[in-house]
Design an enzyme around this catalytic site. Structure first.
Site, PDB file in Angstrom:
ATOM      1  N   GLU A  50      -3.732  -7.791 -14.763  1.00 10.56           N
ATOM      2  CA  GLU A  50      -4.413  -7.834 -13.134  1.00 10.56           C
ATOM      3  C   GLU A  50      -6.396  -8.151 -13.142  1.00 10.56           C
ATOM      4  O   GLU A  50      -6.730  -8.937 -12.168  1.00 10.56           O
ATOM      5  CB  GLU A  50      -4.025  -7.118 -11.974  1.00 10.56           C
ATOM      6  N   GLU A  86      -9.576   2.542  -7.764  1.00  9.82           N
ATOM      7  CA  GLU A  86      -8.240   2.314  -8.138  1.00  9.82           C
ATOM      8  C   GLU A  86      -7.654   1.401  -8.875  1.00  9.82           C
ATOM      9  O   GLU A  86      -7.446   0.443  -7.869  1.00  9.82           O
ATOM     10  CB  GLU A  86      -6.815   3.155  -7.107  1.00  9.82           C
ATOM     11  N   ARG A  92       0.574   9.712  -8.926  1.00 15.29           N
ATOM     12  CA  ARG A  92      -1.353   8.730  -8.647  1.00 15.29           C
ATOM     13  C   ARG A  92      -1.975   8.951  -7.574  1.00 15.29           C
ATOM     14  O   ARG A  92      -3.516  10.040  -7.707  1.00 15.29           O
ATOM     15  CB  ARG A  92      -1.108   7.203  -7.976  1.00 15.29           C
ATOM     16  N   GLN A 123       0.912  -1.426  -0.306  1.00 14.53           N
ATOM     17  CA  GLN A 123      -0.438  -0.088   0.174  1.00 14.53           C
ATOM     18  C   GLN A 123       1.068   1.116   0.246  1.00 14.53           C
ATOM     19  O   GLN A 123       0.194   2.559  -0.234  1.00 14.53           O
ATOM     20  CB  GLN A 123      -0.812  -0.208   1.066  1.00 14.53           C
ATOM     21  N   GLU A 183     -12.519  -4.068   0.585  1.00 16.14           N
ATOM     22  CA  GLU A 183     -12.094  -4.415   0.652  1.00 16.14           C
ATOM     23  C   GLU A 183     -11.697  -5.844   1.187  1.00 16.14           C
ATOM     24  O   GLU A 183     -12.109  -6.192   2.039  1.00 16.14           O
ATOM     25  CB  GLU A 183     -10.999  -3.346   1.954  1.00 16.14           C
ATOM     26  N   GLY A 206     -12.252  -1.342  -3.837  1.00 16.67           N
ATOM     27  CA  GLY A 206     -10.964  -2.083  -4.283  1.00 16.67           C
ATOM     28  C   GLY A 206     -10.549  -0.593  -2.766  1.00 16.67           C
ATOM     29  O   GLY A 206      -9.075  -0.386  -2.791  1.00 16.67           O
ATOM     30  N   GLU A 258     -18.163  -9.490  -5.589  1.00 14.55           N
ATOM     31  CA  GLU A 258     -19.350  -9.776  -5.637  1.00 14.55           C
ATOM     32  C   GLU A 258     -20.316 -10.595  -5.139  1.00 14.55           C
ATOM     33  O   GLU A 258     -21.501 -10.694  -4.994  1.00 14.55           O
ATOM     34  CB  GLU A 258     -18.422 -11.402  -6.161  1.00 14.55           C
TER      35      GLU A 258
END
Length: 392
Positions: A166, A157, A68, A59, A114, A92, A143
């Site tokens: 990914e 992000e 970013r 992180q 998360e 996320g 999901e």
């Protein structure tokens, strides 16, 4: 929460957390295998992909990427009117920074989702910043997510190397289709992928030297096996050579290019409207033609790919202040860098040499979160060079 959301909450309670018919259309058109399948499949996906994001050092690497950070901070704070009193879903969330900014910009409620144990750190960070009454950290996959209402903004992000690596965009699209209001907007809202010829012979030759050194070591090893142990290794020489070529030559490399390495005008190879794109759009880059004119005599070493994302809002909810995040060489360092695809041999070009061909990207069979890139390249009217590169 407004009256419509309150009404939906009552209905959802009666139907086990979903509106009647909710998500049926999305599931019918869900062609992605990401986060699908058996529990064993999901466990393997967690081990291969998610687990690295549960560490603070990972992180920290992203939070130290100031290109970013500045882009997301500007997109939120310079568009506070978009967030004021709104419900936000952060897909996320990681350490929770984007959710904190959304709350600071005036959001009435933020759902910070998360999947990993980083959720515990996000919850602590939210509490330390005095925003626990606005931000709800939920440890769940997208999901399996259940929310009490639809949201006005989906922020995430999600971008990987050369944008799609990914395959996190699949989960973002599912979150959008299931939870975002028709009048909502995505942050970021658009993405563009670029393809360029590059000249960086020092780096290309370095990789070729590593390959040659590896093949020299194999020859020495084969000779010693014959001399010391009377074993003829020649049956394995061809597959070993192929293995080393795939590793040293036909694998994409993370590289921090400079502007002077880029030759000619980069070509756009894919555009995504994140307010509307489908899971099918995220699967691949369909074969697309490119053409690059070399402006001066130079040796071309290969190609590079990178992306930009744009915070424009949506047609229904446009932003007041547009922001662009670029990962191109002109932007300086980002943790995404650029993905470089070196040719086995450099191409000596004169002014106005035309480099053209076809490029495409598809998900790897062995790991659907990773991609392979297929390249066809011609110099003026010469025969085509073709190769497939893995993007590890």
């Amino acid at each position: 929460i407004g009256f419509d959301d309150f009404q939906n909450l009552i209905i959802m309670s009666a139907f086990g957390g979903e509106l009647p018919g909710d998500n049926l259309v999305e599931k019918a058109h869900d062609i992605s295998t990401i986060m699908q399948g058996t529990e064993a499949d999901k466990a393997a996906d967690y081990a291969n992909y998610f687990c690295s994001y549960s560490y603070l050092y990972h992180q920290k690497q992203m939070l130290m990427d100031h290109v970013r950070m500045r882009a997301y901070h500007s997109a939120i704070m310079k568009n506070k009117a978009q967030f004021q009193g709104k419900v936000v879903l952060d897909v996320g969330t990681g350490s929770g920074v984007l959710s904190i900014w959304a709350a600071q910009a005036g959001a009435s409620k933020v759902f910070a989702v998360e999947y990993t144990d980083m959720a515990k750190h996000a919850r602590n960070l939210v509490e330390k910043n005095g925003l626990a009454d606005v931000i709800e950290v939920i440890q769940s996959s997208v999901e399996d997510l259940q929310l009490p209402c639809k949201v006005d903004i989906v922020i995430s992000e999600w971008m990987g190397y050369i944008l799609l690596r990914e395959s996190m965009l699949d989960s973002v699209i599912r979150a959008r289709d299931r939870w975002m209001k028709p009048t909502g907007s995505m942050f970021p809202s658009h993405a563009t992928m670029y393809w360029s010829a590059i000249s960086y012979e020092e780096d290309r030759c370095s990789k070729n030297n590593e390959y040659n050194s590896s093949m020299g070591e194999w020859e020495k090893f084969s000779s010693e096996m014959q001399s010391f142990y009377n074993i003829d290794m020649s049956a394995l020489s061809v597959p070993y050579k192929k293995e080393q070529e795939d590793y040293f030559i036909y694998s994409a490399l993370w590289t921090e290019l400079k502007v002077e390495h880029v030759i000619g005008q980069p070509a756009v190879i894919k555009r995504l409207d994140l307010n509307k794109c489908t899971l099918e759009d995220a699967q691949c880059i369909a074969p697309i033609n490119y053409e690059i004119l070399v402006p001066f005599p130079i040796r071309i070493s290969g190609f590079a790919g990178w992306f930009t994302v744009h915070f424009n809002g949506s047609v229904e909810s446009p932003v007041n202040h547009r922001v662009t995040l670029s990962t191109g060489p002109e932007a300086g360092y980002t943790h995404w860098g650029q993905q470089v695809f070196y040719l086995p041999n450099g191409i000596d070009c004169s002014m106005e040499t035309k480099i053209h061909g076809v490029v495409s990207m598809n998900r790897q069979e062995k790991n659907k979160r990773l991609y392979s890139l297929s390249l066809e390249c011609r110099v003026d009217d010469s025969d085509a060079f073709s190769a497939t590169y893995e993007i590890p």
